[in-house]
Design a protein around this motif. Structure first.
Motif, PDB file in Angstrom:
ATOM      1  N   UNK A   1       0.817  -1.154   0.073  1.00  0.00           N
ATOM      2  CA  UNK A   1       0.538  -0.052   0.122  1.00  0.00           C
ATOM      3  C   UNK A   1       0.372   1.488   0.183  1.00  0.00           C
ATOM      4  N   UNK A   2       1.975   1.263  -0.315  1.00  0.00           N
ATOM      5  CA  UNK A   2       3.305   2.328  -0.203  1.00  0.00           C
ATOM      6  C   UNK A   2       3.200   3.010   1.202  1.00  0.00           C
ATOM      7  N   UNK A   3       3.124   2.918   2.186  1.00  0.00           N
ATOM      8  CA  UNK A   3       3.281   3.121   3.367  1.00  0.00           C
ATOM      9  C   UNK A   3       3.924   2.919   4.256  1.00  0.00           C
ATOM     10  N   UNK A   4       5.009   3.495   5.028  1.00  0.00           N
ATOM     11  CA  UNK A   4       5.275   3.215   6.033  1.00  0.00           C
ATOM     12  C   UNK A   4       5.101   3.415   7.990  1.00  0.00           C
ATOM     13  N   UNK A   5       4.881   2.645   8.198  1.00  0.00           N
ATOM     14  CA  UNK A   5       4.010   2.165   9.514  1.00  0.00           C
ATOM     15  C   UNK A   5       4.886   1.568  10.733  1.00  0.00           C
ATOM     16  N   UNK A   6       4.863   2.725  12.137  1.00  0.00           N
ATOM     17  CA  UNK A   6       6.209   3.071  12.791  1.00  0.00           C
ATOM     18  C   UNK A   6       5.111   2.492  14.472  1.00  0.00           C
ATOM     19  N   UNK A   7       5.286   1.450  14.696  1.00  0.00           N
ATOM     20  CA  UNK A   7       4.733   0.577  16.174  1.00  0.00           C
ATOM     21  C   UNK A   7       5.729   0.795  17.128  1.00  0.00           C
ATOM     22  N   UNK A   8       4.879   1.178  18.649  1.00  0.00           N
ATOM     23  CA  UNK A   8       5.879   1.007  19.677  1.00  0.00           C
ATOM     24  C   UNK A   8       5.479  -0.445  19.559  1.00  0.00           C
ATOM     25  N   UNK A   9       6.199  -1.173  20.436  1.00  0.00           N
ATOM     26  CA  UNK A   9       5.456  -2.638  20.534  1.00  0.00           C
ATOM     27  C   UNK A   9       6.460  -3.239  21.577  1.00  0.00           C
ATOM     28  N   UNK A  10       7.852  -3.215  22.223  1.00  0.00           N
ATOM     29  CA  UNK A  10       8.472  -3.376  22.879  1.00  0.00           C
ATOM     30  C   UNK A  10       8.542  -2.667  24.423  1.00  0.00           C
ATOM     31  N   UNK A  11       8.423  -3.054  25.645  1.00  0.00           N
ATOM     32  CA  UNK A  11       9.233  -1.824  26.277  1.00  0.00           C
ATOM     33  C   UNK A  11      11.008  -2.136  26.114  1.00  0.00           C
TER      34      UNK A  11
END
Length: 485
Positions: A453-463
Motif C-alpha cells: 500500500x506504499x506506506x511505512x508504519x511505526x509501532x511501539x510494541x516492546x518495552x
C-alpha cells in the motif's frame, strides 16, 4: 417520743426512705437482670432525682446484646466437640453472662449447627459483613478474603498494553508488493534504509531527514538492502544480480561484487562476511578483505532463496527458499547441516532468538501459515502455531522474550507473541495490503512495517530493556504522515 426500739439496718438510707422502698425488678423484654432503685414517695423523688430525670435511675449500664451485630465477628462457627469431662452447664452459663442469653440465637454462617457448649475456634476473628454495603477497605477487595492470608494470595499480573495504532506513517511511493524481496532495514545508528524502485533512500530517525543514497538507473532496480552490524555500511542487492556496498555516512559506493545470474533478493551480514541469496538458488559468501567477488558458494535450495539470517554468535546461517525448505549451514561445510522440510510453503520469515542459543523461528507462506520453532543443535521441532495468514517476516525482541510477526493473505495483520507460551500479546492492523517488510529500531522498542500500500508504519510494541513498563502511545516523532522522498 416513740419508745419502740428501731431495728438497725445495714443500709445507710437517706432520710424519708425505708428498706421497703427497695425491690429487685425483672424485665421480661430481656433476659439480663438489672438492679433498679425505685422510689415510692414524692419526698424521695425530690431528694434523689435530678431536674432532667423524673422516673428512675440505675446503678450501672448494661448494653443490649441484640443490637451489637455479634454475627459480624464470627463468634458462632461450626462447633468443636467439648473436651471429655467438660462442664457444659458452666460453659453455657459463662457464655450467657458474657454475651447475653440471646447470643445462641445467631445461626452459623457456614450453615453448621454450632452449639452453645462448644467454644468457637474462630472466636473474635473479624469477617466480612456481606449484608451491608461494600467498604473500600473490605478484605475481599484488598485481595485476601477471610480465612486466606495476604501472603498466600497473589494478584495476577495484567497483560502488557500495546498501542493499537502507529505513531508515525511515511509515504513510500514505488514500494514493491513482492513477497520475495527485502527492501527495509534499520541500522544500529538509527538510520532507516528503504529501497524504492531504482533508488535507495535513507531516513534519519532523530531528525526525520531524508537522503537519497543512490540511483541504479533505468535498467536495474533494488531487490534487497542490509546494514552492517556497526551501521556504517549498507549492502544493496540488485535485479541484475549484483551486490553493492556503500558508505552510508559519505553516500559513496565502496565495492561492487558479482556472481549471481539473476536478482539478489536477500542479504545477511555477520561480523566479517556478507551472505547473499538469489533467484538462481545459490547462496554466495562475500568477504570485503579479498579481491574476489565471493569466497564460497552454498548449494542446497531448489528454488529462489528469499530468507537469510546469521545466528548471533556467527556460527550458523539459516536460509529459506521457495522450495519450502529451511536449511541450516555452518562455517565448516558447504553442505547444510540441517534440512527441515515441515513447512508446506515458501520460507521467507526467519529469526534467531537472542535469549537462547540454537533457538530458531521460521514462518511459512500462504499454504502453510505456521510459525515453527527449532532446536538447531539436534534438529527437533520444539513447537508451532498456526497464525491463519501468510507469514512474511519474523523478528525477536532483544528486550523481552517475545517476537513479532507480519502477515499477508488474508488478514494483513501484525502479531506479537510471548515465548514459550505462544500466547498473543497484541494484534495490530492498519495496512491494506500484505505486510511484506519489517525492521526494528536499535533500542528494540519500535518496529517499522512496510506493505504494497506504499506506506511505512511505526509501532511501539516492546518495552525498554531496563524497565518492563508498558510502552507509551507516543513515539519519538510527532504523529503525522510524511513522504520518505
Amino acid at each position: 417520743m416513740d419508745s419502740t426500739p428501731r431495728r438497725k439496718s445495714g443500709l445507710n438510707l437517706p432520710s424519708g426512705m425505708n428498706e421497703t422502698s427497695l425491690r429487685l425488678e425483672t424485665f421480661s423484654s430481656s433476659s439480663s437482670f438489672r438492679a433498679v432503685t425505685c422510689v415510692s414517695s414524692p419526698r424521695a423523688i425530690s431528694s434523689l432525682s435530678s431536674p432532667s430525670k423524673t422516673s428512675s435511675c440505675s446503678d450501672r449500664f448494661i448494653p443490649c446484646r441484640s443490637s451489637s451485630r455479634l454475627q459480624t465477628f464470627g463468634l458462632i462457627e461450626k462447633g468443636s466437640p467439648v473436651k471429655e469431662g467438660g462442664n457444659e452447664a458452666y460453659a453455657r452459663l459463662l457464655k450467657s453472662e458474657l454475651f447475653g442469653s440471646d447470643f445462641g440465637s445467631f445461626s452459623s454462617p457456614a450453615g453448621g449447627q454450632g452449639g452453645l457448649g462448644s467454644p468457637s475456634k474462630n472466636m473474635l476473628r473479624f469477617k466480612t459483613d456481606h449484608s451491608g454495603p461494600n467498604s473500600p477497605y473490605s478484605p475481599s477487595i484488598l485481595g485476601h478474603d477471610s480465612g486466606i492470608s495476604s501472603e498466600s494470595s497473589t494478584t495476577p499480573k495484567p497483560p502488557r498494553k500495546v498501542p493499537k495504532t502507529p505513531h508515525k506513517v511515511l509515504d513510500a511511493p514505488s514500494l514493491q508488493d513482492d513477497f520475495y524481496l527485502n527492501l527495509v532495514d534499520w541500522s544500529s545508528q538509527n538510520v532507516l534504509a528503504v529501497g524504492l524502485g531504482t533508488c535507495v533512500y535513507l531516513w534519519t530517525a532523530s531528525n526525520s531527514k531524508v537522503t537519497r543514497l543512490c540511483d541504479l538507473g533505468p535498467n536495474d532496480s533494488v531487490c534487497s538492502v542490509q546494514w552492517t552490524r556497526e551501521g556504517s555500511y549498507i549492502s544493496i542487492g540488485t535485479h541484475l544480480g549484483q551486490v553493492q556496498v556503500w558508505d552510508g555516512t559519505q553516500c559513496k559506493r565502496v565495492r561492487t561484487m558479482g556472481g549471481h545470474q539473476t536478482r539478489t533478493s536477500v542479504l545477511a551480514w555477520n561480523s566479517r562476511t556478507l551472505a547473499s541469496g538469489s533467484r538462481d538458488r545459490n547462496i554466495l559468501q562475500h568477504d570485503l578483505r579479498v579481491s574476489s567477488d565471493h569466497v564460497s558458494k552454498l548449494v542446497g535450495h531448489k528454488s529462489e532463496v528469499c530468507g537469510l539470517k546469521w545466528s548471533h554468535d556467527d556460527r550458523e546461517l539459516a536460509s529459506g527458499g521457495n522450495d519450502n525448505q529451511l536449511l541450516v549451514w555452518n562455517q565448516h561445510s558447504q553442505l547444510p547441516v540441517l534440512t527441515l522440510t515441515e513447512h508446506t510453503a515458501a520460507v521467507k520469515a526467519i529469526a534467531w532468538s537472542p535469549h537462547q542459543s540454537g533457538l530458531l523461528a521460521s514462518g511459512g507462506g500462504t499454504a502453510d501459515r505456521c510459525i515453527r520453532f527449532w532446536n538447531t543443535t539436534n534438529g527437533h521441532q520444539l513447537n508451532h502455531v498456526d497464525t491463519g495468514s501468510q507469514v512474511c517476516n519474523l523478528a525477536w525482541s532483544k528486550n523481552v522474550n517475545e517476537l513479532v510477526s507480519t502477515h499477508g493473505y488474508s488478514q494483513n495483520q501484525i502479531m506479537v507473541w510471548k515465548y514459550p507460551s505462544l500466547s498473543k500479546v497484541a494484534t495490530l492492523v492498519g495496512h491494506s495490503m500484505r505486510v511484506l517488510y519489517l525492521a526494528m529500531s536499535p533500542d528494540g522498542q519500535t518496529i517499522v512495517t512496510g506493505a504494497g500500500d506504499e506506506t511505512l508504519r511505526f509501532w511501539n510494541v516492546f518495552p525498554s530493556m531496563k524497565t518492563q513498563t508498558p510502552v507509551k502511545d507516543t513515539g519519538l516523532w510527532s504523529l503525522g504522515r510524511t513522504q520518505i522522498r
